[in-house]
Design a protein around this motif. Structure first.
Motif, PDB file in Angstrom:
ATOM      1  N   ALA A 262       0.479  -0.776   0.152  1.00 45.70           N
ATOM      2  CA  ALA A 262      -0.004  -0.154  -0.170  1.00 45.70           C
ATOM      3  C   ALA A 262       0.619   1.252  -0.168  1.00 45.70           C
ATOM      4  N   GLN A 263       1.863   1.104   0.772  1.00 45.13           N
ATOM      5  CA  GLN A 263       2.843   2.314   0.810  1.00 45.13           C
ATOM      6  C   GLN A 263       3.368   2.904  -0.560  1.00 45.13           C
ATOM      7  N   LEU A 264       3.761   1.638  -1.270  1.00 49.53           N
ATOM      8  CA  LEU A 264       4.539   1.670  -2.371  1.00 49.53           C
ATOM      9  C   LEU A 264       3.893   1.390  -3.809  1.00 49.53           C
ATOM     10  N   HIS A 265       2.338   1.175  -3.364  1.00 48.36           N
ATOM     11  CA  HIS A 265       1.271   1.654  -4.582  1.00 48.36           C
ATOM     12  C   HIS A 265       0.033   2.058  -4.078  1.00 48.36           C
ATOM     13  N   PRO A 266      -0.660   3.112  -4.816  1.00 49.30           N
ATOM     14  CA  PRO A 266      -0.932   4.003  -3.930  1.00 49.30           C
ATOM     15  C   PRO A 266      -2.607   4.222  -4.914  1.00 49.30           C
ATOM     16  N   ASN A 267      -2.850   2.704  -5.852  1.00 52.30           N
ATOM     17  CA  ASN A 267      -4.246   1.948  -5.844  1.00 52.30           C
ATOM     18  C   ASN A 267      -4.194   0.960  -5.162  1.00 52.30           C
ATOM     19  N   ILE A 268      -3.273   0.793  -4.012  1.00 54.67           N
ATOM     20  CA  ILE A 268      -3.646  -0.218  -2.859  1.00 54.67           C
ATOM     21  C   ILE A 268      -3.780   0.439  -1.828  1.00 54.67           C
ATOM     22  N   VAL A 269      -5.130   0.339  -1.225  1.00 54.57           N
ATOM     23  CA  VAL A 269      -5.297   1.004  -0.705  1.00 54.57           C
ATOM     24  C   VAL A 269      -5.646  -0.274   0.347  1.00 54.57           C
ATOM     25  N   TYR A 270      -5.110  -0.374   2.044  1.00 55.87           N
ATOM     26  CA  TYR A 270      -5.007  -0.508   3.045  1.00 55.87           C
ATOM     27  C   TYR A 270      -6.124  -0.142   4.112  1.00 55.87           C
ATOM     28  N   GLY A 271      -7.010  -0.647   4.465  1.00 52.26           N
ATOM     29  CA  GLY A 271      -8.319  -0.220   5.500  1.00 52.26           C
ATOM     30  C   GLY A 271      -8.363  -1.009   6.878  1.00 52.26           C
ATOM     31  N   GLY A 272      -7.004  -2.073   6.957  1.00 52.54           N
ATOM     32  CA  GLY A 272      -7.270  -2.771   7.901  1.00 52.54           C
ATOM     33  C   GLY A 272      -8.232  -2.859   8.720  1.00 52.54           C
ATOM     34  N   PHE A 273      -8.565  -3.588   9.713  1.00 49.78           N
ATOM     35  CA  PHE A 273      -9.597  -4.414  10.182  1.00 49.78           C
ATOM     36  C   PHE A 273     -11.023  -3.346  10.625  1.00 49.78           C
ATOM     37  N   GLN A 274     -11.954  -4.097  10.000  1.00 49.29           N
ATOM     38  CA  GLN A 274     -13.472  -2.938  10.546  1.00 49.29           C
ATOM     39  C   GLN A 274     -14.650  -3.537  11.131  1.00 49.29           C
ATOM     40  N   GLN A 275     -15.956  -3.041  11.352  1.00 49.70           N
ATOM     41  CA  GLN A 275     -15.712  -3.334  11.670  1.00 49.70           C
ATOM     42  C   GLN A 275     -17.619  -3.855  10.698  1.00 49.70           C
ATOM     43  N   LYS A 276     -18.452  -4.737  10.539  1.00 47.03           N
ATOM     44  CA  LYS A 276     -19.414  -5.751   9.955  1.00 47.03           C
ATOM     45  C   LYS A 276     -19.905  -4.042   8.959  1.00 47.03           C
ATOM     46  N   GLU A 277     -20.553  -3.068   9.565  1.00 49.07           N
ATOM     47  CA  GLU A 277     -21.063  -1.621   9.147  1.00 49.07           C
ATOM     48  C   GLU A 277     -20.535  -0.663   8.175  1.00 49.07           C
ATOM     49  N   THR A 278     -19.285  -0.819   8.363  1.00 47.04           N
ATOM     50  CA  THR A 278     -18.148  -0.107   7.448  1.00 47.04           C
ATOM     51  C   THR A 278     -17.429  -0.437   6.252  1.00 47.04           C
ATOM     52  N   LEU A 279     -17.661  -2.408   6.671  1.00 42.94           N
ATOM     53  CA  LEU A 279     -17.171  -3.173   5.265  1.00 42.94           C
ATOM     54  C   LEU A 279     -18.337  -4.074   4.518  1.00 42.94           C
ATOM     55  N   HIS A 280     -19.584  -3.276   4.910  1.00 43.83           N
ATOM     56  CA  HIS A 280     -21.020  -3.440   3.831  1.00 43.83           C
ATOM     57  C   HIS A 280     -20.623  -2.195   3.165  1.00 43.83           C
ATOM     58  N   GLN A 281     -20.592  -1.348   3.849  1.00 46.08           N
ATOM     59  CA  GLN A 281     -20.250   0.085   2.520  1.00 46.08           C
ATOM     60  C   GLN A 281     -19.772  -0.222   1.887  1.00 46.08           C
ATOM     61  N   HIS A 282     -18.182  -0.900   2.352  1.00 47.37           N
ATOM     62  CA  HIS A 282     -17.611   0.001   0.803  1.00 47.37           C
ATOM     63  C   HIS A 282     -17.932  -1.804   0.114  1.00 47.37           C
ATOM     64  N   LEU A 283     -18.338  -3.042   0.310  1.00 47.45           N
ATOM     65  CA  LEU A 283     -18.570  -3.663  -0.650  1.00 47.45           C
ATOM     66  C   LEU A 283     -19.682  -3.678  -1.248  1.00 47.45           C
ATOM     67  N   SER A 284     -21.112  -2.562  -1.149  1.00 46.43           N
ATOM     68  CA  SER A 284     -22.277  -1.963  -1.605  1.00 46.43           C
ATOM     69  C   SER A 284     -21.107  -1.380  -2.531  1.00 46.43           C
ATOM     70  N   ALA A 285     -21.174  -0.479  -2.612  1.00 50.21           N
ATOM     71  CA  ALA A 285     -20.061   0.760  -3.403  1.00 50.21           C
ATOM     72  C   ALA A 285     -19.194   0.255  -4.108  1.00 50.21           C
ATOM     73  N   SER A 286     -18.394  -1.136  -3.955  1.00 53.10           N
ATOM     74  CA  SER A 286     -16.875  -1.707  -4.759  1.00 53.10           C
ATOM     75  C   SER A 286     -17.820  -2.068  -6.300  1.00 53.10           C
ATOM     76  N   GLN A 287     -16.867  -1.735  -6.855  1.00 55.12           N
ATOM     77  CA  GLN A 287     -17.085  -2.358  -8.876  1.00 55.12           C
ATOM     78  C   GLN A 287     -17.429  -4.068  -8.059  1.00 55.12           C
ATOM     79  N   ALA A 288     -16.600  -4.362  -7.613  1.00 56.87           N
ATOM     80  CA  ALA A 288     -16.446  -6.091  -7.175  1.00 56.87           C
ATOM     81  C   ALA A 288     -16.257  -6.955  -5.604  1.00 56.87           C
ATOM     82  N   LEU A 289     -16.326  -7.673  -5.933  1.00 60.81           N
ATOM     83  CA  LEU A 289     -15.516  -8.727  -4.070  1.00 60.81           C
ATOM     84  C   LEU A 289     -14.686  -8.960  -5.376  1.00 60.81           C
ATOM     85  N   LEU A 290     -13.230  -9.574  -4.768  1.00 60.62           N
ATOM     86  CA  LEU A 290     -12.272 -10.237  -5.618  1.00 60.62           C
ATOM     87  C   LEU A 290     -11.495 -10.942  -4.385  1.00 60.62           C
TER      88      LEU A 290
END
Length: 395
Positions: A262-290
């Motif tokens: 993540a430090q070397l490549h700006p397109n790789i964003v590390y968000g750490g460990f998050q609560q379910k509500e935050t994860l759901h928001q990112h999952l819903s907003a993303s293009q796809a789950l990898l």
């Protein structure tokens, strides 16, 4: 079809660290109660230190755990007993005691421990299926596939083996597998299980995940453990070679490698460990789950949660993932452990038309509704229980 209400005892052994099995145990008990069934639960917990060693040594023949279960059965008088994890504070003896009393038993297989002591059929960064068709997994013992421990691997293998010879596993009325892939692995093994007794029953996610509609953003997302078997290395390599954006959430042994990427490549964003509500928001907003796994997954809850909110899944073409993901229907598939194949899949997704993407998103929601919703799953569980009860009566 009308299903009469039942008295259901659900039993589960908790590992020292929380996992997906615990979620399934809790959710199934809840939806069955909500349907009006009389449900009681009994749980065990793996311990550390001397207590843990004592539990593990008792693993092949734990009369204490079996006695506790039979006392609960005597008090509650269930129509059926549903057992989840038994490793290792419960052990297989409980199945023999229940069968002797002619009490119908259902077992959910959350992993592949019955086939190999590794439980995940993964060793030295590779899928490991060498012992599935062997009477005793000596190669697994030699390789110390369970926690790199000769004792743990042998004792677990011995426990499964001795109960295979005693016919314990064949006395279980219904064994629940998440997929046809898992069922076929069981039938290939030396367990000599009946195909009729192995039923495919997927996991489910809660419908509340469908409620909020979130505007899509121009990034992909990974949610899960940061470890070798999850394909983190190939994921990082792929995104280091392209400009697509990935948000990574989770923790694990490869967390430092993810932070460095993540430090070397700006397109790789590390968000750490998050609560379910935050994860759901990112999952819903993303293009796809990898899901770049290079091992045989059980049934990833994140995939079901993605389907629930209409987020397509781009996954490795391996094991159950190949069964759950249909190319250009509810996502895309790529070759496991192949960063070039991941990039090709990302490019394919980005070049799809808006209409095609929307159609795939709708298919995800339909798959969730048809297969992975709690309503569908509780109906399936009820049918499985009734069949198991009838089979036990016919014995």
């Amino acid at each position: 079809m009308y299903i009469s209400l039942m008295r259901i005892l659900i039993i589960h052994n908790f590992y020292q660290h929380k996992g997906g099995e615990d979620v399934v145990f809790t959710q199934e008990a809840t939806v069955l109660k909500d349907k009006g069934h009389q449900v009681e639960t009994l749980s065990f917990q793996n311990k550390k230190g001397i207590k843990g060693l004592f539990q593990f040594l008792l693993y092949p023949w734990n009369s204490f755990a079996a006695h506790k279960i039979m006392k609960k059965v005597a008090d509650f008088q269930p129509d059926i007993v549903h057992i989840h994890n038994t490793h290792y504070a419960i052990g297989p003896l409980a199945f023999r005691k229940l069968s002797k009393r002619k009490i119908p038993v259902v077992l959910t297989l959350h992993n592949f421990r019955l086939l190999d002591p590794s439980a995940n059929l993964f060793h030295n960064n590779n899928v490991f299926t060498d012992t599935i068709d062997k009477e005793f997994p000596w190669k697994s013992v030699k390789n110390k596939v369970l926690d790199n421990s000769l004792l743990k691997t042998f004792w677990t293998a011995f426990t499964i083996y001795i109960h295979k010879k005693l016919g314990t596993w064949k006395n279980i009325d219904r064994i629940l597998s998440f997929s046809e892939f898992g069922k076929q692995l069981l039938l290939r093994s030396t367990l000599q299980l009946s195909a009729q007794n192995i039923v495919i029953k997927p996991n489910f996610a809660l419908e509340s995940l469908e409620e909020k509609q979130i505007e899509k953003k121009d990034y992909f997302v990974y949610i899960g453990r940061l470890s070798e078997e999850k394909g983190i290395d190939s994921l990082l390599t792929a995104f280091s070679k392209c400009e697509y954006i990935i948000h990574i959430f989770g923790d694990g042994p490869l967390v430092e490698k993810v932070k460095q990427a993540a430090q070397l490549h700006p397109n790789i964003v590390y968000g750490g460990f998050q609560q379910k509500e935050t994860l759901h928001q990112h999952l819903s907003a993303s293009q796809a789950l990898l899901v770049p796994s290079i091992w045989f997954e059980g049934m990833p809850m994140t995939v079901l949660e993605a389907f629930a909110c209409g987020t397509p899944v781009i996954a490795s073409k391996i094991g159950i993932l190949e069964e759950m993901i249909q190319n250009k229907k509810n996502g895309l598939l790529f070759e496991p452990n192949d960063d070039k194949s991941i990039i090709d899949a990302l490019h394919t997704w980005q070049t799809l038309s808006i209409d095609d993407k929307n159609a795939i998103s709708e298919n995800c929601k339909k798959d969730f509704s048809d297969t992975y919703s709690s309503q569908k799953n509780v109906l399936l569980l009820e049918t499985i229980y009734k069949e198991a009860i009838q089979q036990a009566k016919n014995k």
